[in-house]
Design a protein around this motif. Structure first.
Motif, PDB file in Angstrom:
ATOM      1  N   THR A   1     -39.155  18.367  57.246  1.00 34.61           N
ATOM      2  CA  THR A   1     -38.216  18.388  56.651  1.00 34.61           C
ATOM      3  C   THR A   1     -37.650  17.788  56.452  1.00 34.61           C
ATOM      4  N   LEU A   2     -36.339  17.518  57.794  1.00 29.99           N
ATOM      5  CA  LEU A   2     -35.837  16.836  58.476  1.00 29.99           C
ATOM      6  C   LEU A   2     -35.871  15.794  57.826  1.00 29.99           C
ATOM      7  N   GLY A   3     -37.609  15.169  58.672  1.00 24.47           N
ATOM      8  CA  GLY A   3     -37.672  13.445  58.117  1.00 24.47           C
ATOM      9  C   GLY A   3     -37.704  13.229  57.095  1.00 24.47           C
ATOM     10  N   ALA A   4     -38.668  14.007  55.679  1.00 28.99           N
ATOM     11  CA  ALA A   4     -38.000  14.250  54.007  1.00 28.99           C
ATOM     12  C   ALA A   4     -36.941  14.058  53.980  1.00 28.99           C
ATOM     13  N   PHE A   5     -35.864  14.325  54.537  1.00 30.62           N
ATOM     14  CA  PHE A   5     -34.567  14.322  53.474  1.00 30.62           C
ATOM     15  C   PHE A   5     -34.015  12.922  54.709  1.00 30.62           C
ATOM     16  N   LEU A   6     -34.493  12.507  55.304  1.00 31.26           N
ATOM     17  CA  LEU A   6     -33.557  11.459  55.709  1.00 31.26           C
ATOM     18  C   LEU A   6     -34.747  10.678  55.030  1.00 31.26           C
ATOM     19  N   MET A   7     -35.556  10.102  55.106  1.00 25.08           N
ATOM     20  CA  MET A   7     -36.108   9.182  54.621  1.00 25.08           C
ATOM     21  C   MET A   7     -35.462   9.316  52.894  1.00 25.08           C
ATOM     22  N   LEU A   8     -36.004  10.230  52.178  1.00 23.89           N
ATOM     23  CA  LEU A   8     -35.214  10.096  50.849  1.00 23.89           C
ATOM     24  C   LEU A   8     -33.530  10.028  50.717  1.00 23.89           C
ATOM     25  N   LYS A   9     -32.526  10.227  51.188  1.00 27.20           N
ATOM     26  CA  LYS A   9     -31.263   9.678  51.771  1.00 27.20           C
ATOM     27  C   LYS A   9     -31.122   8.511  51.395  1.00 27.20           C
ATOM     28  N   GLY A  10     -32.098   8.040  53.149  1.00 29.27           N
ATOM     29  CA  GLY A  10     -32.353   6.710  52.864  1.00 29.27           C
ATOM     30  C   GLY A  10     -32.571   5.857  51.591  1.00 29.27           C
ATOM     31  N   LEU A  11     -34.000   5.906  51.144  1.00 26.08           N
ATOM     32  CA  LEU A  11     -33.919   5.543  49.435  1.00 26.08           C
ATOM     33  C   LEU A  11     -33.219   4.865  47.981  1.00 26.08           C
ATOM     34  N   LYS A  12     -31.873   5.983  49.199  1.00 23.37           N
ATOM     35  CA  LYS A  12     -31.297   6.010  47.663  1.00 23.37           C
ATOM     36  C   LYS A  12     -30.750   4.787  46.497  1.00 23.37           C
ATOM     37  N   PRO A  13     -29.749   3.410  48.099  1.00 19.81           N
ATOM     38  CA  PRO A  13     -30.046   2.627  47.175  1.00 19.81           C
ATOM     39  C   PRO A  13     -31.177   1.719  46.756  1.00 19.81           C
ATOM     40  N   PHE A  14     -32.219   1.999  47.048  1.00 22.68           N
ATOM     41  CA  PHE A  14     -33.433   1.124  46.700  1.00 22.68           C
ATOM     42  C   PHE A  14     -34.157   1.934  45.325  1.00 22.68           C
ATOM     43  N   LEU A  15     -33.254   2.781  44.533  1.00 19.97           N
ATOM     44  CA  LEU A  15     -33.777   3.684  43.072  1.00 19.97           C
ATOM     45  C   LEU A  15     -33.640   2.298  42.124  1.00 19.97           C
ATOM     46  N   VAL A  16     -34.412   2.691  41.574  1.00 18.71           N
ATOM     47  CA  VAL A  16     -34.422   1.431  39.923  1.00 18.71           C
ATOM     48  C   VAL A  16     -34.410   2.468  38.644  1.00 18.71           C
ATOM     49  N   ASP A  17     -33.189   2.711  38.469  1.00 17.17           N
ATOM     50  CA  ASP A  17     -32.956   3.718  37.619  1.00 17.17           C
ATOM     51  C   ASP A  17     -34.052   3.444  35.975  1.00 17.17           C
ATOM     52  N   GLY A  18     -34.638   5.314  36.099  1.00 19.66           N
ATOM     53  CA  GLY A  18     -35.098   5.200  34.728  1.00 19.66           C
ATOM     54  C   GLY A  18     -36.746   4.478  35.590  1.00 19.66           C
ATOM     55  N   GLU A  19     -37.300   4.419  36.644  1.00 20.58           N
ATOM     56  CA  GLU A  19     -38.239   3.732  36.951  1.00 20.58           C
ATOM     57  C   GLU A  19     -39.320   4.135  38.158  1.00 20.58           C
ATOM     58  N   THR A  20     -38.218   4.163  39.627  1.00 18.83           N
ATOM     59  CA  THR A  20     -39.011   4.849  41.023  1.00 18.83           C
ATOM     60  C   THR A  20     -39.501   6.021  40.288  1.00 18.83           C
ATOM     61  N   HIS A  21     -40.899   6.186  41.494  1.00 18.91           N
ATOM     62  CA  HIS A  21     -40.915   7.097  41.075  1.00 18.91           C
ATOM     63  C   HIS A  21     -41.612   7.643  42.795  1.00 18.91           C
ATOM     64  N   ILE A  22     -41.725   8.927  42.640  1.00 23.93           N
ATOM     65  CA  ILE A  22     -41.226   9.794  44.017  1.00 23.93           C
ATOM     66  C   ILE A  22     -41.933  11.109  44.397  1.00 23.93           C
ATOM     67  N   ILE A  23     -43.513  10.266  44.829  1.00 22.20           N
ATOM     68  CA  ILE A  23     -44.326  11.619  45.346  1.00 22.20           C
ATOM     69  C   ILE A  23     -44.588  12.370  46.434  1.00 22.20           C
ATOM     70  N   SER A  24     -44.555  13.285  45.887  1.00 19.92           N
ATOM     71  CA  SER A  24     -43.977  13.965  47.717  1.00 19.92           C
ATOM     72  C   SER A  24     -45.894  14.409  47.780  1.00 19.92           C
ATOM     73  N   ILE A  25     -46.745  14.171  49.142  1.00 19.37           N
ATOM     74  CA  ILE A  25     -47.465  15.054  49.926  1.00 19.37           C
ATOM     75  C   ILE A  25     -47.125  16.351  50.705  1.00 19.37           C
ATOM     76  N   LEU A  26     -46.948  17.358  49.309  1.00 25.36           N
ATOM     77  CA  LEU A  26     -46.718  19.353  49.911  1.00 25.36           C
ATOM     78  C   LEU A  26     -47.748  19.132  50.436  1.00 25.36           C
ATOM     79  N   SER A  27     -48.107  20.794  49.385  1.00 24.68           N
ATOM     80  CA  SER A  27     -49.236  21.347  50.228  1.00 24.68           C
ATOM     81  C   SER A  27     -49.121  22.050  49.889  1.00 24.68           C
ATOM     82  N   ALA A  28     -50.324  23.135  49.309  1.00 19.94           N
ATOM     83  CA  ALA A  28     -50.397  24.979  48.843  1.00 19.94           C
ATOM     84  C   ALA A  28     -50.073  25.172  49.943  1.00 19.94           C
ATOM     85  N   ALA A  29     -49.387  24.589  51.105  1.00 18.96           N
ATOM     86  CA  ALA A  29     -48.602  25.540  51.944  1.00 18.96           C
ATOM     87  C   ALA A  29     -47.349  26.204  51.758  1.00 18.96           C
ATOM     88  N   ALA A  30     -46.894  24.750  50.637  1.00 23.61           N
ATOM     89  CA  ALA A  30     -45.457  24.975  49.939  1.00 23.61           C
ATOM     90  C   ALA A  30     -45.308  25.925  49.158  1.00 23.61           C
TER      91      ALA A  30
END
Ligand SMILES: NC(=O)c1ccc[n+]([C@@H]2O[C@H](COP(=O)([O-])OP(=O)(O)OC[C@H]3O[C@@H](n4cnc5c(N)ncnc54)[C@H](OP(=O)(O)O)[C@@H]3O)[C@@H](O)[C@H]2O)c1
Length: 225
Positions: A101-130
């Motif tokens: 949870t925290l790890g996912a948050f830190l990684m997505l927060k840090g990703l922000k400056p690398f985003l390409v508007d209208g393009e970046t695709h974020i695939i999250s491997i959650l789980s049926a356990a979500a």
């Protein structure tokens, strides 16, 4: 050339997705604590501990030297251990929250400056356990429900960037993750990694206007019991 980031690239699904992306011509920056044996001219094996804020900053600093843009981000790093609630202490519970949870948050927060508007695709491997509670998995369930919540929040917060968010909710897949569990589940009731890659490839190469919002997929015989 398009850039992908895969967290948890050293094992299981992350390793398989990394190899698949390299086969399809992507540049891939993989992050993990133990690293991989992959040798490929388009693969960059970076050290990463998603639970450590400073390590995440270092990861992105190194990534910045490679590329200013990330077109595909695969949120995959995760841990899963089983324990009855009565035998789970704060440390056990906390390490699931810290990684998943925290790890996912830190990684997505840090990703922000690398985003390409209208393009970046974020695939999250959650789980049926979500989505569904499993016995002896309070810590994992809570961490994955949490990861799902932060993703749904961020999707709205970053609405103006017009990104593509694809959460995946797989059931059991036969990876090294199950080797460390104190449970004797039949591997035959798990999907092989090749079946996971079938879904991953479908998601990856879907037309860009499509948002696959709710992909739950299991072994045809249902949940592991
Ligand atoms: N296998 C399944 O049945 C299944 C089903 C549904 C969802 N999932 C999810 O799929 C994802 C991958 O699981 P898997 O089955 O491929 O497990 P795995 O084979 O155990 O691989 C887990 C990966 O996560 C990385 N990781 C763990 N802690 C990390 C940390 N603190 N920092 C950076 N990387 C870390 C590991 O790398 P290092 O140890 O080298 O750091 C490894 O590369 C997880 O999020 C899991 O919850 C799995």
């Amino acid at each position: 050339m398009k850039w992908a980031v895969v967290t948890g690239s050293s094992s299981g699904l992350g390793l398989a997705m990394t190899a698949h992306l390299l086969d399809q011509g992507w540049n891939v920056a993989g992050g993990s604590r133990s690293g991989t044996d992959i040798e490929h001219e388009n693969f960059y094996d970076l050290e990463l501990d998603v639970t450590d804020e400073v390590a995440v900053e270092e990861f992105y600093k190194t990534l910045r030297e490679l590329t200013p843009k990330v077109h595909l981000f695969i949120q995959n790093a995760g841990i899963c251990e089983m324990s009855p609630a009565s035998k789970s202490d704060a440390e056990f519970f906390g390490k699931h929250l810290a990684t998943n949870t925290l790890g996912a948050f830190l990684m997505l927060k840090g990703l922000k400056p690398f985003l390409v508007d209208g393009e970046t695709h974020i695939i999250s491997i959650l789980s049926a356990a979500a989505k569904f509670g499993y016995p002896d998995m309070t810590a994992y369930n809570a961490s994955k429900f949490g990861q799902r919540g932060l993703l749904e929040s961020l999707q709205r917060e970053w609405k103006n960037h017009r990104l593509r968010f694809t959460p995946l909710y797989p059931g059991a897949i036969d990876t090294p993750l199950w080797g460390g569990l104190q449970a004797d589940f039949s591997r035959e009731r798990m999907l092989p990694v090749e079946d996971f890659l079938y879904v991953f490839d479908f998601v990856l190469n879907a037309p860009p206007n499509i948002r696959l919002a709710d992909l739950t997929f299991l072994h045809r015989d249902g949940f592991l019991e």
